[in-house]
Design a protein around this motif. Sequence first.
Motif, PDB file in Angstrom:
ATOM      1  N   GLY A 319      10.599   1.134   0.429  1.00  0.00           N
ATOM      2  CA  GLY A 319      10.758  -0.200  -0.152  1.00  0.00           C
ATOM      3  C   GLY A 319       9.748  -1.178   0.411  1.00  0.00           C
ATOM      4  O   GLY A 319       9.111  -1.943  -0.331  1.00  0.00           O
ATOM      5  N   TYR A 320       9.595  -1.174   1.732  1.00  0.00           N
ATOM      6  CA  TYR A 320       8.569  -2.009   2.348  1.00  0.00           C
ATOM      7  C   TYR A 320       7.181  -1.582   1.881  1.00  0.00           C
ATOM      8  O   TYR A 320       6.302  -2.406   1.627  1.00  0.00           O
ATOM      9  N   GLY A 321       6.984  -0.263   1.780  1.00  0.00           N
ATOM     10  CA  GLY A 321       5.678   0.255   1.386  1.00  0.00           C
ATOM     11  C   GLY A 321       5.265  -0.190  -0.002  1.00  0.00           C
ATOM     12  O   GLY A 321       4.081  -0.400  -0.272  1.00  0.00           O
ATOM     13  N   LEU A 322       6.243  -0.354  -0.895  1.00  0.00           N
ATOM     14  CA  LEU A 322       5.926  -0.799  -2.241  1.00  0.00           C
ATOM     15  C   LEU A 322       5.373  -2.225  -2.221  1.00  0.00           C
ATOM     16  O   LEU A 322       4.396  -2.532  -2.910  1.00  0.00           O
ATOM     17  N   VAL A 323       5.985  -3.111  -1.414  1.00  0.00           N
ATOM     18  CA  VAL A 323       5.460  -4.470  -1.290  1.00  0.00           C
ATOM     19  C   VAL A 323       4.071  -4.438  -0.639  1.00  0.00           C
ATOM     20  O   VAL A 323       3.170  -5.191  -1.027  1.00  0.00           O
ATOM     21  N   SER A 324       3.888  -3.560   0.341  1.00  0.00           N
ATOM     22  CA  SER A 324       2.560  -3.414   0.964  1.00  0.00           C
ATOM     23  C   SER A 324       1.531  -2.986  -0.078  1.00  0.00           C
ATOM     24  O   SER A 324       0.413  -3.510  -0.117  1.00  0.00           O
ATOM     25  N   TYR A 325       1.895  -2.021  -0.916  1.00  0.00           N
ATOM     26  CA  TYR A 325       0.962  -1.544  -1.949  1.00  0.00           C
ATOM     27  C   TYR A 325       0.641  -2.653  -2.943  1.00  0.00           C
ATOM     28  O   TYR A 325      -0.520  -2.851  -3.313  1.00  0.00           O
ATOM     29  N   TRP A 326       1.659  -3.391  -3.383  1.00  0.00           N
ATOM     30  CA  TRP A 326       1.412  -4.465  -4.345  1.00  0.00           C
ATOM     31  C   TRP A 326       0.465  -5.517  -3.769  1.00  0.00           C
ATOM     32  O   TRP A 326      -0.463  -5.965  -4.449  1.00  0.00           O
ATOM     33  N   THR A 327       0.712  -5.934  -2.522  1.00  0.00           N
ATOM     34  CA  THR A 327      -0.161  -6.957  -1.932  1.00  0.00           C
ATOM     35  C   THR A 327      -1.572  -6.418  -1.727  1.00  0.00           C
ATOM     36  O   THR A 327      -2.552  -7.136  -1.950  1.00  0.00           O
ATOM     37  N   ALA A 328      -1.701  -5.148  -1.336  1.00  0.00           N
ATOM     38  CA  ALA A 328      -3.033  -4.548  -1.185  1.00  0.00           C
ATOM     39  C   ALA A 328      -3.730  -4.431  -2.547  1.00  0.00           C
ATOM     40  O   ALA A 328      -4.935  -4.687  -2.670  1.00  0.00           O
ATOM     41  N   PHE A 329      -2.973  -4.054  -3.580  1.00  0.00           N
ATOM     42  CA  PHE A 329      -3.535  -3.945  -4.934  1.00  0.00           C
ATOM     43  C   PHE A 329      -4.093  -5.289  -5.394  1.00  0.00           C
ATOM     44  O   PHE A 329      -5.213  -5.369  -5.918  1.00  0.00           O
ATOM     45  N   LEU A 330      -3.337  -6.349  -5.203  1.00  0.00           N
ATOM     46  CA  LEU A 330      -3.781  -7.662  -5.652  1.00  0.00           C
ATOM     47  C   LEU A 330      -4.969  -8.157  -4.835  1.00  0.00           C
ATOM     48  O   LEU A 330      -5.897  -8.761  -5.381  1.00  0.00           O
ATOM     49  N   LYS A 331      -4.970  -7.885  -3.536  1.00  0.00           N
ATOM     50  CA  LYS A 331      -6.118  -8.300  -2.724  1.00  0.00           C
ATOM     51  C   LYS A 331      -7.379  -7.548  -3.137  1.00  0.00           C
ATOM     52  O   LYS A 331      -8.472  -8.118  -3.167  1.00  0.00           O
ATOM     53  N   ALA A 332      -7.237  -6.265  -3.450  1.00  0.00           N
ATOM     54  CA  ALA A 332      -8.390  -5.446  -3.808  1.00  0.00           C
ATOM     55  C   ALA A 332      -8.919  -5.768  -5.203  1.00  0.00           C
ATOM     56  O   ALA A 332     -10.139  -5.779  -5.427  1.00  0.00           O
ATOM     57  N   ASN A 333      -8.020  -6.050  -6.152  1.00  0.00           N
ATOM     58  CA  ASN A 333      -8.419  -6.208  -7.548  1.00  0.00           C
ATOM     59  C   ASN A 333      -8.508  -7.658  -8.017  1.00  0.00           C
ATOM     60  O   ASN A 333      -9.228  -7.946  -8.983  1.00  0.00           O
ATOM     61  N   TYR A 334      -7.776  -8.548  -7.370  1.00  0.00           N
ATOM     62  CA  TYR A 334      -7.786  -9.967  -7.737  1.00  0.00           C
ATOM     63  C   TYR A 334      -7.933 -10.797  -6.454  1.00  0.00           C
ATOM     64  O   TYR A 334      -7.027 -11.539  -6.069  1.00  0.00           O
TER      65      TYR A 334
END
Length: 716
Positions: A319-334
Amino acid sequence: MGFPPALGDKISKTMPPAVMGKDISLAGMFDRSDDRYSEASEFRALYEDDPDVREVVETAKGLEGLKRQPGVHAAGVILSREPLLDVIPVWKRDDGSVVTQFDMGACESLGLLKMDFLGLRNLTILEDCLAHIRNNRDEVIVLEDLTLDDRVTYDLLSKGETLGVFQLDGGQMRALLRSMLPDNFKDISAVLALYRPGPMGANAHNDYADRKNERKPIGSIHPELAEVLAPILDETYGVIVYQEQVMSIAQVLAGYSLGQADLLRRAMGKKKKEILDKEFEPFANGMLERGYSQDAIDTLWAILVPFSDYAFNKAHTAGYGLVSYWTAFLKANYPAEYMAALLTSVKDDLGAGGKMSVYLAECRRMGIKVLPPDVNESDSDFTPRGEDIRFGLSAIRNVGEGVVESIIKSRRSKGRFADFPDFLRKIDDKACNKRVVESLIKAGAFDSLDHTRRGLLAVHIEAVDAAVETKRAEAIGQFGLFDDAESSTGSSVGGLELQIPVDEWDKSTLLGHERAMLGLYVSDHPLKGVEHALARASDCSVLTLLNDQPDGAVVTIGGLITTVTPKVTKKGARWAVVTIEDLESSVEINFFNKTYEPIALQLTPDRVLLVKVRVQREDDEPRFTGLDVSMPDLAIGGSTGPVVIKLPNARAVPAVIDALKRVLATHPGQTAVMMHLTGDKDENTKVFELQGGFRVTGTPALYADLKALLGPGCLG
């Protein structure tokens, strides 16, 4: 007690260091039966020799173990089917909150249900970022619809470029990511579970990273257990990562039922080591009955016990990892949209070591330009503008949310401001305030209107007075026959013809006013142009000092003195708290009397210095003590030559070379890298340029990473 801070510093330096975050008690230092008694010999010697130390320690021993204050769980909520007043005593605090007078263990034993309701700042960041993406790019992102295989995201994670990413922000965590090179969601889940005291105590975090990347073979906990543990541990490269794996081990190896295994899991989750110790006998008997040796039992248990300090269950870390992935995705792509949301979330964290300066430095590293506040462009908070980010007006000192709303409303209803007089004519009386206008000027909010900051400050008082008089007259309808509240044009305000001077402050004064209004430098920085020279002369950056240097470390940092706060002890000894900042962050350093007196004249604001610092991490908040200062040679600040790395021949082994390649690869650029392999004699030294595409950008971050890997003397 009237003693100087230096005495406390002297005592604390002799205390044994914490082991896995746990300190030895004062009572334990004098108790021969304590396991760590022998480590406190220096402390006891100081206690015997110094009467002042003895007085402090005796007082502290009387205080140790007492309740310092009532504690309140950060997120715990008690639920009951009956009115709580009929079940337990409660207490209404000064802030109006109602809390239990019993601790959580007592509440649970009474049959009450305790649940944790956690609020995450990162969820607000995600929401703000998605709104920025809609407004800035006209795209709609649904986080729940994202696949978990975005290569750009995993590239960012593998480079350790995760400042501002949920749970992956710390310096040592970023180093672990660079070592692990995550390439799927299982790795994100694993790194969150592994970066905890228990798994780290067993070196599981490094084992996972090395085995995943084939730097080490996948070994078994014990030869007898290799085959039986394979189905349980293969997905984590033979490393115990999750509570569920411990439950499976207990079931398969010791014959535990699922219920018994769950009790073991609960003991681990609550860090109840005494229960674990009681469990050893049935655990060992169960393994013996199944034919395993005592050596295999002891080896396995020795890994399970430290793991119990802070184990995660798989659902929790996923569950924590999903939030980590989302924040990393947005930092990398936007990146602009994400960093704008991130900066807004920390806009009040402007103190020494505050996150605002850290994330502004990260924007610079990412190539995102953070533009100063602007009356025509800024919203209330940080806002993306194309690939850039515009500073929010509400972050300016003395400019409140109400004033910002008024300025934005006037701008939208009456059009953009053409110049300073036009601004004063269009805004309402809430924003037409001398203190507000002065703050906007010093922050640079009128720069785009082609006025100098110094020129505006020279005329703003009379201009605001004239504008206020006009607005008051307009409000009560007091105009002459031929007057018109909107008739003032050009450079006039309320009949006053403004002559705005064109001269400007020098860079130091201009930036000083900007920092006073914004809490940090935005449009420029006094260290720009000399940061490379400082990085070469320093052991680490300020950010690395704050996050990564261990207790007792003595390192040299370079930076700009921003504030000096003189202090005097009760005995009249002078000392000072000095704030040092570089392009990444800032830190407060204590200079006690013996160090301070000889160098007091050098500790002046706006001076660039190298400072030798000792790190202390005994308390929740780290402390830093200044030991010496020196003037850096800034002549090489503009050097564009190659990065020269010195490495002894004996250290040029595959593991070190592989780690060096990973560091260089995370700082790509156009600068060549020269290697100096040094031997026992000068004739054994080899000098050559690294080939194979190893070109870098010579930034302070690169120098800090190289020094962390190879030592402070590795740069030529």
